[in-house]
Motif scaffolding. Structure first.
Motif, mmCIF file in Angstrom:
data_model
loop_
_atom_site.group_PDB
_atom_site.id
_atom_site.type_symbol
_atom_site.label_atom_id
_atom_site.label_comp_id
_atom_site.label_asym_id
_atom_site.label_seq_id
_atom_site.Cartn_x
_atom_site.Cartn_y
_atom_site.Cartn_z
ATOM 1 N N ASN A 379 12.112 18.098 -38.777
ATOM 2 C CA ASN A 379 13.141 19.517 -38.662
ATOM 3 C C ASN A 379 12.762 20.390 -37.750
ATOM 4 N N GLY A 380 12.113 19.427 -36.771
ATOM 5 C CA GLY A 380 11.066 19.911 -35.198
ATOM 6 C C GLY A 380 11.707 19.569 -34.320
ATOM 7 N N LEU A 381 13.128 18.091 -34.995
ATOM 8 C CA LEU A 381 13.687 17.269 -33.899
ATOM 9 C C LEU A 381 14.929 18.539 -32.876
ATOM 10 N N VAL A 382 14.826 17.986 -32.044
ATOM 11 C CA VAL A 382 16.187 19.582 -31.849
ATOM 12 C C VAL A 382 17.024 17.989 -30.770
ATOM 13 N N THR A 383 18.160 18.445 -31.016
ATOM 14 C CA THR A 383 19.218 18.088 -29.779
ATOM 15 C C THR A 383 20.423 18.717 -29.084
ATOM 16 N N CYS A 384 20.040 18.827 -27.876
ATOM 17 C CA CYS A 384 20.807 19.734 -27.262
ATOM 18 C C CYS A 384 22.203 19.297 -26.611
ATOM 19 N N SER A 385 23.266 19.789 -26.686
ATOM 20 C CA SER A 385 24.677 19.682 -26.158
ATOM 21 C C SER A 385 25.700 20.069 -25.461
ATOM 22 N N ILE A 386 26.699 20.466 -24.912
ATOM 23 C CA ILE A 386 27.987 21.559 -24.799
ATOM 24 C C ILE A 386 28.968 20.597 -24.472
ATOM 25 N N LEU A 387 30.056 20.881 -24.112
ATOM 26 C CA LEU A 387 31.559 20.414 -24.212
ATOM 27 C C LEU A 387 31.684 19.857 -23.180
ATOM 28 N N ASP A 388 32.693 18.535 -23.657
ATOM 29 C CA ASP A 388 32.356 17.284 -22.796
ATOM 30 C C ASP A 388 34.276 17.717 -21.707
ATOM 31 N N ASN A 389 34.578 18.788 -21.886
ATOM 32 C CA ASN A 389 35.689 19.100 -20.409
ATOM 33 C C ASN A 389 34.809 19.537 -19.717
ATOM 34 N N LEU A 390 33.665 20.113 -20.261
ATOM 35 C CA LEU A 390 32.924 20.759 -18.062
ATOM 36 C C LEU A 390 32.791 19.728 -17.784
ATOM 37 N N PRO A 391 32.321 20.355 -16.249
ATOM 38 C CA PRO A 391 31.552 19.748 -15.276
ATOM 39 C C PRO A 391 29.881 19.866 -15.253
ATOM 40 N N PHE A 392 29.800 19.427 -16.444
ATOM 41 C CA PHE A 392 28.808 19.781 -16.263
ATOM 42 C C PHE A 392 27.456 18.316 -16.906
ATOM 43 N N THR A 393 26.362 18.487 -16.955
ATOM 44 C CA THR A 393 25.871 17.624 -17.569
ATOM 45 C C THR A 393 24.391 18.582 -18.101
ATOM 46 N N LEU A 394 23.947 17.605 -18.877
ATOM 47 C CA LEU A 394 22.889 17.831 -19.721
ATOM 48 C C LEU A 394 21.317 17.439 -20.004
ATOM 49 N N GLU A 395 21.038 17.098 -19.393
ATOM 50 C CA GLU A 395 19.483 16.002 -19.471
ATOM 51 C C GLU A 395 18.350 15.989 -20.049
ATOM 52 N N LYS A 396 17.144 16.288 -20.609
ATOM 53 C CA LYS A 396 16.049 16.571 -20.829
ATOM 54 C C LYS A 396 14.550 16.097 -19.391
ATOM 55 N N THR A 397 14.083 17.322 -19.539
ATOM 56 C CA THR A 397 13.109 16.527 -18.303
ATOM 57 C C THR A 397 11.484 16.412 -18.738
ATOM 58 N N TYR A 398 11.482 17.194 -18.648
ATOM 59 C CA TYR A 398 9.013 17.249 -18.964
ATOM 60 C C TYR A 398 9.054 17.765 -20.758
ATOM 61 N N GLY A 399 8.535 17.740 -21.179
ATOM 62 C CA GLY A 399 8.617 18.029 -23.339
ATOM 63 C C GLY A 399 9.976 18.268 -23.286
ATOM 64 N N ASN A 400 10.053 19.183 -23.808
ATOM 65 C CA ASN A 400 10.828 19.711 -24.273
ATOM 66 C C ASN A 400 11.925 20.520 -23.569
ATOM 67 N N TYR A 401 11.816 20.563 -22.419
ATOM 68 C CA TYR A 401 12.346 21.218 -20.447
ATOM 69 C C TYR A 401 13.956 20.549 -20.908
ATOM 70 N N HIS A 402 14.740 21.258 -20.447
ATOM 71 C CA HIS A 402 16.426 20.551 -20.808
ATOM 72 C C HIS A 402 17.207 21.189 -19.365
ATOM 73 N N ARG A 403 17.401 20.422 -19.152
ATOM 74 C CA ARG A 403 18.088 20.658 -17.226
ATOM 75 C C ARG A 403 20.049 21.128 -17.251
ATOM 76 N N LEU A 404 20.602 21.939 -16.737
ATOM 77 C CA LEU A 404 21.947 21.813 -16.485
ATOM 78 C C LEU A 404 21.963 21.868 -15.430
ATOM 79 N N SER A 405 23.145 20.679 -14.915
ATOM 80 C CA SER A 405 23.711 20.923 -13.544
ATOM 81 C C SER A 405 25.156 20.178 -13.496
ATOM 82 N N THR A 406 25.633 20.266 -12.353
ATOM 83 C CA THR A 406 26.661 20.046 -11.567
ATOM 84 C C THR A 406 27.054 18.907 -11.886
#
Length: 932
Positions: A379-406
């Motif tokens: 219940n505590g595991l989380v997955t982050c996502s964005i739409l596929d047609n956007l020119p952006f990427t989403l990646e997990k960094t340190y711990g529970n931090y995520h980074r949104l970049s072009t």
């Protein structure tokens, strides 16, 4: 008597802990500190700048800050010293309760590198809490027959501190009957018990007062006390006994309030009041008392608050059962709270960029955020996502931090703004999700030049255009925004016939509208080639060009130019020779003309405008060839004068004329021999003709003067009639003077119609006559009837419309009509009616008189070049050979005599046996008798 309390050296232990913390090896991206609780605000915790490898002044420059999720800030950064300090007093017991080790985790964000460092601060306990029994006194009932060695449980003290600062032991005030024995449970908790040493005697002492003291092991020993009242009662030798020493129960965290948890049961074999068992919580905190409730009679435990696994997943509840006399039994209820997926992921945005340039390289960080789910396990595991047609990427960094970049380079002209939705979904059943909306604006740079819709433009304008007129407009579009899209227009520098193009055409730099600075002449140049430049206001500016061709359209602004026969420069007159033996169709000469215009404006046609001998020569319509129309005869004059007109086909057409002199002779010597005979003889007939002309002019003047006198008489008569009408009281308003002929006689030819009013003094009826006009451009009599003077309100018009239907316009005499070129005047033509009717005003009449006098004078002087023919009075020399006296109209036919319904007729017409034209159109028919 209890043993003296053990007091360990707490300060030494604290120093050892600090030393161990200082010697602890810092791992990659993990920093650990330790600090005692209850320190003042701003107390030093650790040198965070040093541990991060930075200077203290770089903390603020590089955006180093503490990130705390969902709790009050306990620590702060000192930008001067670069150390981590406390943000306020820290209470270890409030943070960790009785946990043996209290560690607070926080994150340090290095913003310029978008890097996270974890920091763990261990809170070291200090002896700031004294043991507390929770009650001030306890009463214990003891049967008097209790045997020595019997043990009675005493209330336990609670100390929230840990380690040596926690509860260390108990002391009991001195008493010969009782002693204190401290037992330690499997959980390490000490339970004090009262031990009966000597037999009791209720009759000797019914109540024993004891004082129980609990103490801890801090440097400064703290203690708490409770009064024990031992009351001796009759024998009750059985204490309650629980069915289980420990009760275990599992409960989901989402159970409703009032949920039954379990029932504890204790039995007492005694009878009566000694066997009645009641239940109660022992040593329960305020938090647990708000969650659980125990029925003292039945032992049922129910839920009275909302359980939250994220707050606490396990509860240890002490339950006590006691009978009437006070014998007690203890048991534990261990409650395990089961996690359910009742918490959606929480997203905390720690760094966000709201605008990015469209040329930013791929991988540019837009947002950094932390995702946390308070649930546990799946219940505590989380997955982050964005739409596929956007020119952006989403990646997990340190711990529970995520980074949104072009993902790639952005283009503002394609998409100027992105609304990014980050969906955080846990793995529970059913899964819960949280959406985070991030708005990103793409900042524009000047990467697009202005663009024209077409690669080239063609403009067609007529020549002789007005100066400053708008001739065309160009528009360029720049897909950029703001100043990068502001387009200015200009013309490329060039020259035309030695002058810059800017002197011919200008352009509005803001609107792109082109203006002509000159009135163009098709005959000078027929086209202009321009290059228009559109430039934006970006930095650096971008521009584009487009070619513009301006074509001048020809207008008919040039008259035909006659090349042959050329105008002599020595004052002589060129003569063309035609032999008398020439047959019809003989080519005498050819008129050659050109027109500088083009197209149909330059198509020329030729025609014979005037000839001294009509019908002798003909001119080719398209060739300009002058040929004989018939065979020459001996009676034909030696010198023939021809006027040839050359006209183009423009709108309106323009023309030019040339005068040809044709000598009719077989050879040049014959022409020279007959030149003397061209002079007109000075015979008496010429002077007689002049006399006739003078008499004719005088007669016309006399008739005109008589006509004016008659009009004045009629005017006077009407004035007297109006006076009589006013005296008789008829009430008829005076007719305006503008409707009658003026005294000076000039208005006689300007009136469109005249009135004749007959009035009587003895009758209310009057009669008005509207004479029919006698010239071609006058309105019908019906219109004259409809346009009555509003002042004649009492005049009877019953027969007006019938008379208008019966009276018709007399057509003009056809002899009076002649072409524009044949009309008399100073230039061979007169402005006026195209029908060629007789002039109807004084000015034209005076011109006719002057013309007749001039012709008479010319005939008398013998200066006519061609010699006047019979009946021309010399007028053909000035006004053309077709103009003879038979074309002069008899102006008497246009004269109307007031008071009469007759007109003067054309005597010549009568002599010719012709009825005068329009003679029957001037009779008036009326149903009433005319009253004069």
């Amino acid at each position: 008597m209890a043993a003296p309390p053990y007091r360990p050296d707490c300060s030494r232990l604290v120093r050892i802990c600090v030393l161990l913390g200082a010697l602890w090896e810092i791992q990659a991206e993990q920093i650990r500190y330790s600090v005692p609780e209850e320190l003042d605000e701003g107390s030093y915790v650790g040198n965070i700048a040093k541990d991060l490898g930075l200077e203290p002044r770089e903390l603020s420059e590089r955006g180093v800050r503490i990130i705390s999720r969902g709790r009050t800030h306990l620590f702060a950064l000192n930008p001067r010293s670069g150390s981590l300090v406390t943000a306020g007093k820290i209470d270890r017991e409030e943070l960790c309760e009785r946990s043996p080790k209290c560690v607070v985790s926080l994150e340090i964000l290095l913003e310029d590198k978008v890097k996270i460092f974890g920091v763990e601060v261990e809170i070291i306990d200090v002896n700031d809490n004294a043991p507390n029994f929770g009650i001030e006194q306890r009463e214990i009932k003891v049967a008097e027959n209790e045997n020595p060695g019997t043990r009675f449980p005493l209330p336990e003290a609670f100390d929230p501190d840990v380690g040596v600062n926690s509860l260390q032991g108990y002391q009991l005030s001195s008493n010969v009957h009782f002693s204190l024995d401290v037992q330690s449970g499997v959980d390490g908790i000490k339970y004090p018990e009262l031990v009966l040493e000597l037999a009791l005697d209720r009759e000797e002492e019914a109540v024993h007062h004891l004082l129980l003291t609990a103490f801890d092991g801090g440097d400064l020993v703290r203690s708490g006390t409770v009064e024990i009242h031992v009351t001796l009662v009759d024998t009750n030798d059985n204490a309650p006994v629980f069915t289980q020493p420990e009760y275990h129960v599992n409960v989901p965290e989402n159970v409703p309030v009032g949920y039954w948890l379990l029932t504890v049961k204790a039995t007492d074999p005694d009878e009566g009041a000694n066997g009645e068992v009641t239940y109660s919580f022992r040593k329960v905190s305020d938090k647990m008392s708000q969650l659980f409730q125990l029925n003292s009679l039945t032992g049922d435990i129910t839920i009275v608050g909302d359980l939250d696994y994220e707050d606490s997943g396990f509860y240890d509840i002490d339950v006590e059962a006691h009978d009437g006399p006070g014998l007690r039994a203890r048991s534990k209820v261990l409650v395990t709270v089961l996690d359910v997926n009742d918490n959606a992921p929480e997203v905390t945005v720690t760094s966000l960029t709201s605008s990015i340039q469209e040329t930013s390289s791929p991988g540019t960080v837009i947002a950094l955020f932390n995702v946390h789910d308070s649930d546990s396990g799946e219940n505590g595991l989380v997955t982050c996502s964005i739409l596929d047609n956007l020119p952006f990427t989403l990646e997990k960094t340190y711990g529970n931090y995520h980074r949104l970049s072009t993902q790639r380079t952005l283009d503002r002209e394609e998409v100027s703004e992105y609304n990014i939705t980050v969906t955080s979904t846990d793995h529970g059943t059913p899964p819960l999700s949280t959406e985070t909306h991030i708005s990103l604006n793409v900042a524009d740079i000047n990467d697009n030049p202005p663009a024209f819709p077409h690669s080239s433009y063609s403009v067609y304008i007529p020549e002789n255009n007005p100066r400053g007129a708008s001739i065309f407009s160009v528009t360029a579009h720049d897909p950029d925004s703001h100043e990068n899209a502001q387009v200015t227009y200009s013309l490329s520098e060039d020259t035309l016939r030695g002058a810059p193009l800017s002197s011919y055409v200008s352009i509005n730099s803001d609107t792109g509208v082109l203006y002509a600075l000159h009135s163009f002449d098709y005959e000078q140049f027929r086209d202009l080639q321009l290059r228009v430049t559109a430039q934006d206001s970006g930095d650096p500016p971008l521009s584009s060009n487009v070619s513009l061709s301006i074509f001048i359209l020809d207008q008919n602004d040039n008259t035909p130019e006659i090349l042959y026969p050329a105008l002599p420069t020595d004052g002589s007159t060129g003569v063309e020779l035609a032999p008398r033996s020439a047959e019809p169709g003989y080519l005498v000469t050819k008129v050659v003309a050109v027109d500088r215009d083009s197209g149909q404006n330059a198509w020329l046609s030729y025609r014979l405008l005037k000839a001294s001998e009509p019908g002798l020569f003909a001119v080719g319509l398209h060739t300009g060839e002058v040929r004989t129309a018939r065979a020459l005869q001996d009676r034909d004059a030696l010198k023939q004068s021809l006027v040839v007109a050359v006209r183009d086909h423009g709108q309106p057409p323009l023309s030019a004329t040339v005068t040809l002199t044709v000598a009719v002779a077989d050879s040049i010597p014959d022409v020279l021999a007959d030149l003397g005979s061209l002079e007109p003889p000075a015979d008496p007939d010429a002077s007689g003709l002049t006399l006739y002309l003078v008499v004719a002019v005088a007669a016309v003047s006399c008739v005109f003067l008589a006509f004016v006198i008659v009009l004045l008489a009629l005017r006077l008569r009407r004035w007297r009639s109006s006076r009589l009408l006013q005296a008789a009281g008829v009430g008829l308003a005076g007719v305006p003077a503008s409707r009658f002929v003026g005294v000076d006689g000039v208005r006689a030819f300007l009136q469109t119609y005249s009135h004749e009013v007959s009035l009587t003094a003895d009758s209310r009826e009057s009669h008005v006559i509207f004479p029919q006009p006698n010239y071609a451009d006058m309105l019908l009599s019906l219109e004259s009837c409809e346009k009555t003077d509003p002042s004649l309100t009492s005049i009877d018009f019953h027969g007006c419309k019938d008379e208008a239907e019966n009276i018709q316009q007399a057509p003009p005499n056809t002899d009076w009509r002649f072409s524009q070129a044949q009309r008399p005047g100073t230039s061979g033509s007169q402005n006026g009616d195209e029908t060629g009717t007789w002039p109807n005003n004084q000015f034209d009449t005076e011109m006719l008189q002057a013309m007749i006098l001039a012709s008479a004078s010319e005939a008398a002087d013998g200066g006519s070049t061609l010699g006047g023919g019979a009946g021309t009075m010399g007028l053909s020399a000035r006004y053309g050979p077709q103009f003879t006296l038979q074309h002069v109209p008899d102006y008497r036919q246009n004269v109307y005599i007031p008071g009469s319904n007759a007109t003067l007729t054309n005597a010549a017409g009568k002599r010719d046996g012709k009825a005068p034209t329009g003679g029957n159109g001037n009779k008036k028919k009326s149903g009433k008798k005319e009253k004069k």
